[in-house]
Design a protein around this motif. Structure first.
Motif, short mmCIF file in Angstrom:
data_model
loop_
_atom_site.label_atom_id
_atom_site.label_comp_id
_atom_site.label_asym_id
_atom_site.label_seq_id
_atom_site.Cartn_x
_atom_site.Cartn_y
_atom_site.Cartn_z
N VAL A 1 37.88 -18.32 39.27
CA VAL A 1 36.85 -19.20 38.71
C VAL A 1 35.46 -18.72 39.15
CG1 VAL A 1 35.90 -21.54 38.73
CG2 VAL A 1 38.37 -21.20 38.46
N LEU A 2 35.34 -18.36 40.41
CA LEU A 2 34.04 -17.85 40.90
C LEU A 2 33.62 -16.60 40.14
CD1 LEU A 2 34.35 -18.19 44.81
CD2 LEU A 2 33.20 -19.71 43.18
N ARG A 3 34.60 -15.75 39.88
CA ARG A 3 34.30 -14.52 39.14
C ARG A 3 33.78 -14.86 37.74
NH1 ARG A 3 37.45 -11.05 36.00
NH2 ARG A 3 39.37 -12.17 36.41
N ILE A 4 34.43 -15.83 37.10
CA ILE A 4 34.00 -16.23 35.77
C ILE A 4 32.59 -16.83 35.81
CG2 ILE A 4 34.43 -17.91 33.91
CD1 ILE A 4 37.47 -17.47 34.53
N LEU A 5 32.29 -17.55 36.90
CA LEU A 5 30.96 -18.16 37.04
C LEU A 5 29.91 -17.12 37.41
CD1 LEU A 5 31.89 -21.46 38.92
CD2 LEU A 5 31.40 -21.15 36.49
N GLY A 6 30.37 -15.93 37.68
CA GLY A 6 29.43 -14.87 38.04
C GLY A 6 28.92 -15.02 39.47
N ILE A 7 29.72 -15.67 40.30
CA ILE A 7 29.30 -15.89 41.68
C ILE A 7 29.88 -14.81 42.57
CG2 ILE A 7 29.50 -17.44 43.66
CD1 ILE A 7 29.54 -19.75 41.55
N GLY A 8 29.00 -14.04 43.18
CA GLY A 8 29.44 -12.99 44.10
C GLY A 8 28.93 -13.27 45.49
N ALA A 9 28.69 -12.21 46.23
CA ALA A 9 28.26 -12.37 47.62
C ALA A 9 26.85 -12.96 47.72
CB ALA A 9 28.32 -11.03 48.34
N ALA A 10 25.98 -12.57 46.78
CA ALA A 10 24.58 -13.01 46.87
C ALA A 10 24.34 -14.24 46.03
CB ALA A 10 23.66 -11.87 46.42
N LEU B 1 27.43 -25.60 33.24
CA LEU B 1 28.31 -24.62 32.59
C LEU B 1 28.21 -24.72 31.08
CD1 LEU B 1 31.47 -25.06 34.83
CD2 LEU B 1 29.38 -23.77 35.26
N ASP B 2 28.02 -23.58 30.46
CA ASP B 2 27.98 -23.58 28.99
C ASP B 2 29.39 -23.54 28.42
OD1 ASP B 2 28.81 -21.00 29.38
OD2 ASP B 2 26.87 -20.09 28.91
N GLU B 3 29.45 -23.74 27.13
CA GLU B 3 30.71 -23.80 26.38
C GLU B 3 31.60 -22.57 26.66
OE1 GLU B 3 32.87 -26.15 23.77
OE2 GLU B 3 30.98 -26.54 24.79
N GLU B 4 30.97 -21.40 26.61
CA GLU B 4 31.65 -20.12 26.81
C GLU B 4 32.35 -20.08 28.18
OE1 GLU B 4 30.79 -16.01 25.00
OE2 GLU B 4 31.38 -17.97 24.30
N THR B 5 31.59 -20.47 29.20
CA THR B 5 32.12 -20.45 30.57
C THR B 5 33.27 -21.45 30.72
OG1 THR B 5 29.89 -19.93 31.28
CG2 THR B 5 31.45 -20.61 32.99
N LEU B 6 33.12 -22.61 30.11
CA LEU B 6 34.19 -23.61 30.18
C LEU B 6 35.47 -23.08 29.56
CD1 LEU B 6 32.30 -26.94 29.39
CD2 LEU B 6 33.31 -26.22 31.58
N LYS B 7 35.33 -22.36 28.46
CA LYS B 7 36.50 -21.79 27.80
C LYS B 7 37.19 -20.79 28.71
CE LYS B 7 35.69 -22.00 22.84
NZ LYS B 7 35.27 -21.18 21.70
N LYS B 8 36.38 -19.96 29.36
CA LYS B 8 36.96 -18.95 30.25
C LYS B 8 37.73 -19.63 31.39
CE LYS B 8 33.59 -15.28 29.44
NZ LYS B 8 32.47 -14.52 30.00
N ILE B 9 37.14 -20.68 31.92
CA ILE B 9 37.82 -21.39 33.01
C ILE B 9 39.11 -22.02 32.51
CG2 ILE B 9 37.62 -23.37 34.57
CD1 ILE B 9 34.64 -22.61 34.83
N ILE C 1 36.08 -13.51 24.21
CA ILE C 1 36.22 -13.90 25.62
C ILE C 1 37.13 -12.91 26.37
CG2 ILE C 1 37.03 -15.71 27.18
CD1 ILE C 1 34.87 -16.95 25.65
N ILE C 2 38.33 -12.69 25.83
CA ILE C 2 39.26 -11.76 26.46
C ILE C 2 39.07 -10.37 25.85
CG2 ILE C 2 41.72 -11.15 26.69
CD1 ILE C 2 42.39 -14.09 26.64
N LYS C 3 39.08 -9.37 26.73
CA LYS C 3 39.00 -7.99 26.23
C LYS C 3 40.42 -7.51 25.98
CE LYS C 3 37.28 -3.44 27.62
NZ LYS C 3 36.96 -3.01 26.25
N CYS C 4 40.68 -6.98 24.80
CA CYS C 4 42.04 -6.54 24.47
C CYS C 4 42.44 -5.38 25.39
CB CYS C 4 42.14 -6.12 23.01
SG CYS C 4 43.83 -5.67 22.56
N PRO C 5 43.63 -5.45 26.00
CA PRO C 5 44.07 -4.39 26.91
C PRO C 5 44.42 -3.10 26.18
CG PRO C 5 45.83 -5.99 26.59
CD PRO C 5 44.62 -6.54 25.88
#
Ligand SMILES: Nc1ncnc2c1ncn2[C@@H]1O[C@H](COP(=O)(O)OP(=O)(O)OP(=O)(O)O)[C@@H](O)[C@H]1O
Ligand SMILES: [Mg+2]
Ligand SMILES: [Zn+2]
Lengths: 154, 304
Positions: free
Chosen positions: A27-36, A65-73, A105-109
Motif C-alpha cells: 500500500v505504501l508503494r502504491i501511495l508513492g511513500i518511500g524513505a523520504a 487519495l484520488d480515484e486511481e490510487t483507491l483502485k490500486k489499493i 493500472i496494471i502493466k501486462c506481464p
C-alpha cells in the motif's frame, strides 16, 4: 479507545484500515511513500482486529487519495476501509471493493502484448478473473496476473 | 441464430461455448461454394506478418462465396512501417470492407482491432496467443473422422509450452465431456500452468515424456522449434524422441486419427502419410468450409 489510536492520531489525512496482513508495504508503494516523507506516516502491521484475526493499517497525514490510487489499493486490499480524517475526526468512511475492470493500472506481464507497445498508445485493460487469490486477465492478450505480484503503472 | 452471429468478432476460442462451437461445425458441414452468398461484400485481409496458408484459405473461402478480397500481406509494405498505429489502420480498413481478417505479430492485437472496428473482425493469429479458426478446423476434423467430440482419448504431442494451437485446442476441449488428454512433451516444453488450471476438473489429463500412443483416438502433433532450446545438442536429442513414425503408430487402433496444424517438418515421418490414420492433409482442407461458414455467419447471420 485503543492504545494504537492514541499513539497514532493524525489531524488531517487518510486512514486505510483493514488491510490484509502483510500488504501494508505494498500500500505504501502504491501511495508513492518511500524513505523520504515530508509528513507523518504511521504503519501498523499485523495488529489484532476483532474476530477477523489480524490486519495492517496505514495512516497518512495531509494526503487525499484520488480515484486511481483507491483502485490500486483495492486490487491488493479489497476489504480495506478508507477513513477521511479532518481535525482529528473521521468525516467519511469508504468501503472499497475489488474493481471488476482496471484500465491503465496494471502493466501486462507479457512484453509482446499490444498494450505494452508505446507507439500503439493503448492503455492496459484487465478484467478480474477470480478473488481468492485475486487475479486479473489481460483483455488483449489474456495473460493472467496475480494482484499481489502485479506490476502497477506509476 | 441470426442475431447472435451477425456482426460478431472471432478473437479467442475462450469466447466460445460448446453450443457455439457445435453451431459453427454444423454450419461448416453444410457450407458450399455459392457465388451469390456474399456477392458485393468485401473482406479486408490484413496480414501484418506473412502466413501464406491461412491467408489463401480465407481468401479462397471468401471468393467461393462470391465476395471480394482486399488487403496486404506484410507489415513492412504498409503504413505500419510509417508508424501508423494499429487502431488507425483498422479505422481506415473498416471504411473499405464489410469484415476484417487480421494476422499480427503482437498478442492482443486482434482484440484491439475488434474493439476499434464496427465491422466484424476475425483473428487469423495474434502472436503466440490465439488462432481460433485453426482450433475450429481442428475440432471439425476430429468431429468429421470420429463422429463426435465427447468421450475421446486425445494425445497432444510436441512443444506444448509455446504451441499456440495446442493451448487453444485444450481450452476448447474443456467444453466437452469425457475427454482424456495425454500431454506428451519434453520436460522442458510442458503445457503451461495457466492452461492446466483451465483443464482442472473439466478434462482428465496426464503429462508424460514418453511417446506412447496406445489407446488414443486422436494424436495431435506439433512442431518442436529449434529456437526454443538454449543449445543445439538438447534440441537434437529431444527432436528425435518425438517423431511419429510407423513404429510409433503400431500402438494406434485402425479408427485412430493423426492430426497436425501443418506445415510439418520432421515430426511426422513421410512413411506415415500412407497410413489410414494419417488425416492431416484432409484436416487442412477443412479450413475452407469452416471459414466459409464463419464468413457467412458474421456477415449474414446465417448460411445461404
Ligand atoms: N484522528 C485519527 N488519527 C488516526 N487514526 C484514526 C483517527 N481517528 C480514527 N482513526 C483510526 O481509523 C480507523 C477507523 O476508526 P473508527 O473509529 O471508525 O473504528 P471502527 O468503528 O472500528 O471502524 P470500522 O468499522 O471501519 O472498523 C481505526 O483504525 C482508528 O484507529
Ligand atoms: Mg475497527
Ligand atoms: Zn496483455
Amino acid at each position: 479507545m485503543s492504545q494504537e489510536l492514541k499513539v497514532s492520531r493524525i489531524r488531517q489525512g487518510t486512514v486505510i484500515d483493514h488491510i490484509r496482513p502483510g500488504m501494508a508495504l505494498t500500500v505504501l508503494r502504491i501511495l508513492g511513500i518511500g524513505a523520504a516523507v515530508s509528513h507523518s506516516v504511521v504503519v501498523a502491521m499485523n495488529v489484532p482486529s476483532g474476530a477477523l484475526a489480524h490486519k495492517d493499517i496505514v495512516k497518512v497525514e495531509n494526503q487525499v487519495l484520488d480515484e486511481e490510487t483507491l483502485k490500486k489499493i483495492a486490487i491488493i486490499a479489497p476489504h480495506a476501509t478508507v477513513n477521511i480524517i479532518e481535525d482529528f475526526e473521521i468525516t467519511a468512511k469508504h468501503h472499497i471493493s475489488l474493481p471488476r475492470a482496471l484500465r491503465g493500472i496494471i502493466k501486462c506481464p507479457n512484453r509482446n502484448c499490444i498494450s505494452n507497445q508505446d507507439h500503439e498508445r493503448v492503455s492496459s485493460f484487465f478484467i478480474c478473473e477470480r478473488e481468492e487469490p485475486i487475479e486479473f486477465r489481460c483483455h488483449y492478450c489474456e495473460a493472467l496476473v496475480q494482484a499481489e505480484q502485479a506490476e502497477l503503472y506509476a | 441464430m441470426r442475431s447472435s452471429w451477425q456482426g460478431r468478432d472471432i478473437i479467442s476460442i475462450r469466447d466460445f461455448s460448446r453450443e457455439e462451437i457445435e453451431m459453427v461445425l454444423q454450419a461448416a458441414g453444410r457450407a458450399h461454394p455459392d457465388p451469390d452468398a456474399l456477392r458485393g461484400q468485401v473482406m479486408a485481409s490484413l496480414f501484418f506478418e506473412p502466413s501464406t496458408r491461412t491467408q489463401l484459405s480465407f481468401a479462397s473461402a471468401m471468393e467461393r462465396l462470391g465476395g471480394k478480397v482486399i488487403g496486404f500481406s506484410s507489415g513492412k509494405t504498409t503504413s505500419q512501417a510509417k508508424g501508423e498505429t494499429l487502431q488507425d489502420t483498422i479505422r481506415m480498413a473498416e471504411g473499405y470492407a464489410d469484415l476484417i481478417v487480421i494476422r499480427h505479430p503482437l498478442e492482443g492485437s486482434a482484440r484491439l482491432a475488434a474493439d476499434t472496428a464496427s465491422v466484424p473482425v476475425i483473428n487469423a493469429g495474434d502472436g503466440t496467443h490465439q488462432h481460433p479458426t485453426q482450433t475450429l478446423l481442428d475440432l471439425y476434423a476430429i468431429k468429421q473422422f470420429q463422429g463426435h467430440l465427447d468421450n475421446l482419448k486425445i494425445g497432444l504431442v510436441g512443444d506444448l509450452k509455446y504451441g499456440r494451437t495446442v493451448h487453444s485446442l485444450a481450452t476448447a476441449l474443456t467444453r466437452f465431456h469425457g475427454i482424456e488428454l495425454r500431454l506428451i512433451s519434453p520436460a522442458s516444453l510442458p503445457m503451461p500452468p495457466a492452461v492446466l488450471r483451465e483443464l482442472g476438473g473439466l478434462v482428465d489429463y496426464r503429462e508424460q515424456e514418453a511417446l506412447d500412443l496406445s489407446g488414443l483416438d486422436v494424436v495431435y502433433v506439433t512442431r518442436i522449434q529449434k529456437e526454443r532450446f538454449p543449445d543445439v545438442e538438447e534440441y537434437e536429442k529431444v527432436k528425435g524422441a518425438y517423431v511419429i513414425d510407423r513404429a510409433a503408430c503400431r500402438a494406434l487402433g485402425p479408427e485412430a486419427i493423426i492430426l497436425h496444424p501443418l506445415p510439418r517438418v520432421g515430426e511426422i515421418a513421410r512413411e506415415v502419410d500412407s497410413l489410414p490414420q494419417a488425416k492431416y492433409f484432409q484436416q487442412a482442407q477443412g479450413g475452407i468450409p469452416v471459414r466459409m461458414a464463419l464468413l457467412q455467419l458474421l456477415l449474414k447471420g446465417e448460411l445461404a
